[in-house]
Design an enzyme around this catalytic site. Structure first.
Site, short mmCIF file in Angstrom:
data_model
loop_
_atom_site.label_atom_id
_atom_site.label_comp_id
_atom_site.label_asym_id
_atom_site.label_seq_id
_atom_site.Cartn_x
_atom_site.Cartn_y
_atom_site.Cartn_z
N ASP A 13 0.82 -1.22 0.00
CA ASP A 13 0.00 0.00 0.00
C ASP A 13 0.85 1.27 0.00
O ASP A 13 0.43 2.32 0.50
CB ASP A 13 -0.95 0.02 1.22
CG ASP A 13 -1.77 -1.24 1.33
OD1 ASP A 13 -2.36 -1.64 0.32
OD2 ASP A 13 -1.81 -1.83 2.43
N LYS A 16 2.43 1.98 -5.15
CA LYS A 16 3.16 1.41 -6.29
C LYS A 16 2.44 1.67 -7.61
O LYS A 16 3.07 1.79 -8.65
CB LYS A 16 3.36 -0.09 -6.08
CG LYS A 16 4.29 -0.45 -4.95
CD LYS A 16 4.52 -1.94 -4.85
CE LYS A 16 3.28 -2.68 -4.44
NZ LYS A 16 2.82 -2.34 -3.08
N GLY A 40 -3.94 -4.65 -4.69
CA GLY A 40 -4.48 -3.77 -5.73
C GLY A 40 -3.65 -2.54 -5.95
O GLY A 40 -2.92 -2.08 -5.08
N HIS A 41 -3.74 -2.02 -7.16
CA HIS A 41 -3.11 -0.76 -7.52
C HIS A 41 -4.17 0.17 -8.09
O HIS A 41 -5.03 -0.26 -8.86
CB HIS A 41 -2.02 -0.96 -8.59
CG HIS A 41 -0.84 -1.74 -8.11
ND1 HIS A 41 0.05 -2.35 -8.97
CD2 HIS A 41 -0.39 -2.01 -6.87
CE1 HIS A 41 0.99 -2.96 -8.26
NE2 HIS A 41 0.74 -2.77 -6.99
N GLN A 225 2.02 -6.10 -3.00
CA GLN A 225 2.23 -6.08 -1.55
C GLN A 225 3.57 -5.44 -1.20
O GLN A 225 4.03 -4.54 -1.90
CB GLN A 225 2.07 -7.50 -0.99
CG GLN A 225 0.69 -8.05 -1.22
CD GLN A 225 0.67 -9.48 -1.69
OE1 GLN A 225 1.58 -9.96 -2.35
NE2 GLN A 225 -0.39 -10.19 -1.36
N SER A 414 7.09 11.44 -4.85
CA SER A 414 5.70 11.61 -5.28
C SER A 414 4.98 12.55 -4.33
O SER A 414 5.02 12.35 -3.10
CB SER A 414 4.99 10.25 -5.33
OG SER A 414 3.61 10.41 -5.56
N SER A 416 1.56 13.68 -4.92
CA SER A 416 0.11 13.55 -5.01
C SER A 416 -0.20 12.29 -5.81
O SER A 416 0.70 11.72 -6.43
CB SER A 416 -0.52 14.77 -5.69
OG SER A 416 -0.68 14.59 -7.08
#
Length: 431
Positions: A13, A16, A40-41, A225, A414, A416
């Site tokens: 989380d 990625k 999930g992405h 993950q 990063s 945002s």
């Protein structure tokens, strides 16, 4: 021209999806090499959100090939459903942009049922916190040499014997749990109902990737993950069922390790985890609530609320070692905006002794107490910054101290969820 492996350096989380999408714009192939549809992405492209759980991020970008490697366990029905959802958003998934390793193992309904039954039957303190999607049981069958694989769908005449071998293991388990046994015909029908939709994507992924490498193509390996969920190097037994560290990119795709040129560790500017297990810097106060609310800390796939805490440099320094991380992409720095002070865990106390690593023992992991350094926060915003000059001086100081503590440089920053809001320090594609 480098091939890049992207791994989470914490418990997953870390953001990625955005980074992989940002890198995939210049990649020819994006490869998933472990896990299943339990991770999930979220990709945000031109204001449109795409939520992926099994498909490689490259499938949403024109001209990029997505590959599901042999290290992934594939739920064929979940795969077909996800392809359908993308189709409704205008993204066509075909053999032109997706291939699946012929030797990838399948997740069946019996895996999902067993996963759920085990988790629900577990007593307090023994629950792993799985997503109940059958990932663990599917990997057990793979290691137990009784899995049904993608290639088996193309030879239905061989399936009955393989299903019998599978049920020789599962039906005794089900009897022990007091539930109805499974009929072989039901599994056969389950597989045949989806075979024609999956087989068009089947390929020899190792050959495809080898040819791409020799042709000078850029390959991006996308982990799911985080490294602290690695079945060997994570917070065992509160881990996933696969290897989430960077070395799995080679084994889980069929490409040699010499083809992996750069390992980018995605690292959140604070720490989160879902499910059970140790979390030395977890916060139960208003600061933890602030991080969760401002960071929108809910799982992409499950919607589960994430536990939040301060940045743990001990853990990330350890995963820098176990995954051979070349540089990190630091995400969600903007969530820390407005905090008067920020803490960083720089060591642990264990039974009266200071240590600089997370012990492998489950009992010791539960007993470690974080040692913190406190830094002054910043009141200005970092959200949307695209150059170092746009960052508050104290935010830059925080980033530099993180680099020093973990022993790896920040390659990307990063600021945002939007892909353009990224500060590039070191290009992972440049050798």
């Amino acid at each position: 021209m480098a091939n890049v492996v992207v791994v989470g350096s914490q418990w997953g989380d870390e953001g990625k999806g955005k980074i992989v999408d940002w890198l995939s714009e210049r990649a020819d192939i994006v490869v998933r090499f472990q896990g299943g549809h339990n991770a999930g992405h979220t990709l945000v492209i031109d204001g449109v959100s795409y939520k992926l759980s099994l498909l490689p991020s490259g499938v949403v970008r024109p001209g990029t090939m997505g590959v599901i490697g042999n290290g992934v366990v594939v739920d064929p029905h979940a795969l077909v459903a996800e392809i359908g959802r993308l189709g409704e958003q205008g993204v066509a998934v075909s053999r032109d942009n997706l291939r699946i390793a012929e030797n990838a193992s399948l997740i069946l309904s019996l895996h999902r049922e067993l996963d759920a039954m085990r988790e629900e039957a577990a007593s307090a303190g023994t629950k792993i916190g799985t997503t109940k999607r059958g990932i663990g049981p599917a990997y057990e069958d793979k290691v137990g040499r009784r899995a049904i694989r993608v290639m088996d769908l193309s030879n239905p005449e061989t399936l009955p014997a393989k299903i019998d071998r599978l049920l020789a293991h599962h039906n005794p388990l089900r009897r022990g749990l007091g539930v109805e046994e499974i009929k072989a015909d039901d599994i056969y029908e389950e597989l045949m109902s989806v075979a024609d939709q999956v087989l068009p994507f089947m390929d020899q992924s190792w050959r495809l990737l080898d040819q791409a490498r020799k042709a000078g193509k850029r390959i991006l390996f996308e982990g799911a993950q985080g490294a602290l969920l690695d079945v060997d190097h994570g917070t065992y037994p509160f881990v996933t069922s696969s290897h989430t560290s960077a070395g799995q990119a080679a084994a889980g795709s069929g490409i040699g390790p010499s083809a992996l040129n750069y390992v980018l560790g995605i690292t959140k500017a604070y720490t989160t985890r879902v499910g059970e297990g140790p979390f030395p810097t977890e916060l139960f106060d208003e600061v933890g609530q602030f991080l969760g609310e401002k960071g929108h800390e809910f799982g992409v796939v499950t919607g589960r609320k994430r536990r939040c805490g301060w940045f743990d440099a001990v853990l990330v320094r350890q995963t820098v070692c176990t995954s051979g991380i070349t540089g990190i992409a630091l995400t969600k720095l903007d969530v820390l905006d407005g905090l008067e002070e920020i803490k960083i865990c720089v060591g642990y106390m264990l039974d009266g002794e200071r240590i600089d690593y997370l012990p492998a023992s489950q009992g010791a992991q539960a007993r470690v107490e974080p040692i913190y350094e406190t830094m002054e926060g910043w009141s200005e915003t970092t959200a949307g910054a695209r150059t170092w000059k746009e960052l508050p001086a104290q935010a830059v100081k925080y980033v530099r101290h993180v680099e020093e503590l973990i022993g790896a440089p920040v390659a990307l920053l990063s600021t945002s969820p939007e892909r353009e809001d990224t500060i590039l320090v070191q290009d992972p594609y440049e050798d």
